[in-house]
Design a protein around this motif. Structure first.
Motif, PDB file in Angstrom:
ATOM      1  N   ARG A  70       0.831  -1.207   0.000  1.00 28.56           N
ATOM      2  CA  ARG A  70       0.000   0.000   0.000  1.00 28.56           C
ATOM      3  C   ARG A  70       0.861   1.250   0.000  1.00 28.56           C
ATOM      4  O   ARG A  70       0.606   2.190  -0.736  1.00 28.56           O
ATOM      5  CB  ARG A  70      -0.926  -0.023   1.221  1.00 28.56           C
ATOM      6  CG  ARG A  70      -1.985   1.095   1.187  1.00 28.56           C
ATOM      7  CD  ARG A  70      -2.912   1.013   2.389  1.00 28.56           C
ATOM      8  NE  ARG A  70      -3.640  -0.246   2.396  1.00 28.56           N
ATOM      9  CZ  ARG A  70      -3.576  -1.144   3.362  1.00 28.56           C
ATOM     10  NH1 ARG A  70      -2.789  -0.930   4.413  1.00 28.56           N
ATOM     11  NH2 ARG A  70      -4.264  -2.253   3.294  1.00 28.56           N
ATOM     12  N   GLU A  74       0.986   3.837  -3.035  1.00 30.95           N
ATOM     13  CA  GLU A  74       0.628   5.203  -2.634  1.00 30.95           C
ATOM     14  C   GLU A  74       1.708   6.189  -3.074  1.00 30.95           C
ATOM     15  O   GLU A  74       1.412   7.257  -3.626  1.00 30.95           O
ATOM     16  CB  GLU A  74       0.448   5.253  -1.117  1.00 30.95           C
ATOM     17  CG  GLU A  74      -0.021   6.575  -0.574  1.00 30.95           C
ATOM     18  CD  GLU A  74      -0.161   6.513   0.934  1.00 30.95           C
ATOM     19  OE1 GLU A  74       0.753   6.985   1.650  1.00 30.95           O
ATOM     20  OE2 GLU A  74      -1.177   5.973   1.403  1.00 30.95           O
ATOM     21  N   GLU A  97      -5.680   7.194   3.229  1.00 34.21           N
ATOM     22  CA  GLU A  97      -5.515   7.322   1.784  1.00 34.21           C
ATOM     23  C   GLU A  97      -5.936   8.704   1.312  1.00 34.21           C
ATOM     24  O   GLU A  97      -5.246   9.346   0.501  1.00 34.21           O
ATOM     25  CB  GLU A  97      -6.352   6.265   1.050  1.00 34.21           C
ATOM     26  CG  GLU A  97      -5.786   4.868   1.092  1.00 34.21           C
ATOM     27  CD  GLU A  97      -6.674   3.886   0.355  1.00 34.21           C
ATOM     28  OE1 GLU A  97      -7.354   4.295  -0.612  1.00 34.21           O
ATOM     29  OE2 GLU A  97      -6.711   2.700   0.741  1.00 34.21           O
TER      30      GLU A  97
END
Length: 265
Positions: A70, A74, A97
């Motif tokens: 992630r 990201e 997020e």
């Protein structure tokens, strides 16, 4: 590419550039089903970018990835956003997020737009109570304003009085927002020979301590003198590092910068 009738040589060149940008050039000959979750996510982003979109819609782009992947994807999205200079529209239920990927953020409640603006404004200076509670840890202190000539526009609360320009001095009620990360924990020894500044420092007692992923969250009871009883307390949340030695039952002081206080009417 075929829809755009792109010449083959140009197509090969563009695909090569995209694969390089996404960090998967070495995987170009591998079937998609043999790729890892993070690699598949990069392929999906590449397919979307291959059409040269004017707007890229990302629906829960990191939801199926483990924490390390992630963070990697990201970072990739942040890099692509700055280099490609096209708007990214990210739909997500994850606050982390939204705050990490967005330059502007919208907060919806049952289909109604409650907040919209720059990430820092929506997080630290929300317009609504829903927005304040929805993002992060919010300490919301009841506040009031009076309309007499001496205190027009002045906000009264447990934190003291604030000149916040409340509706031109009209009487009313609202809340003062302080984010948990702006609450500093102090011990008596932190003051030395000095007396705590009553304007920004309050006594408190730690009522609970909960360990999160990379920090601990504290519950603190502070006296609520506005309630008219010395026995009444107000519950405050604060964030400290995992190495903090503060324990449940400790008597402490909390310091809050006046600049960190935001009025919500």
């Amino acid at each position: 590419f075929r829809v755009r009738k792109t010449p083959k040589a140009e197509m090969v060149s563009e695909v090569g550039q995209l694969l390089a940008q996404l960090g998967i050039a070495s995987l170009k000959d591998r079937p998609v089903h043999t790729l890892s979750g993070g690699q598949k996510q990069r392929v999906a982003i590449g397919r979307a970018l291959a059409t040269r979109p004017k707007l890229l819609l990302l629906d829960e782009p990191l939801s199926s990835l483990d924490p390390s992947l992630r963070r990697s994807v990201e970072g990739l999205l942040q890099d692509l956003r700055s280099r490609l200079r096209i708007p990214f529209f990210v739909v997500t239920h994850s606050q982390d997020e939204a705050l990490a990927l967005g330059t502007k953020i919208a907060v919806l409640e049952e289909g109604v737009l409650r907040e919209f603006g720059a990430v820092e404004d929506v997080y630290y200076r929300p317009r609504t109570m829903f927005g304040a509670r929805f993002l992060g840890l919010a300490n919301l202190f009841p506040a009031s304003a009076s309309s007499d000539g001496k205190s027009a526009g002045k906000v009264h609360s447990l934190l003291g009085d604030f000149q916040q320009g409340w509706g031109g001095g009209c009487p009313g009620r609202g809340h003062l927002l302080v984010r948990a990360e702006h609450v500093e924990i102090l011990r008596d020894t932190d003051f030395g020979a000095q007396t705590p500044d009553p304007e920004i420092v309050l006594p408190g007692k730690v009522t609970d301590k909960q360990r999160r992923s990379f920090h601990s969250e504290l519950g603190i009871a502070i006296p609520d003198e506005t309630a008219g009883s010395s026995e009444t307390t107000f519950g405050l949340r604060a964030v400290v590092g995992l190495e903090s030695e503060v324990s449940v039952g400790d008597s402490i002081w909390v310091r809050i910068p006046r600049s960190a206080v935001h009025l919500i009417v």
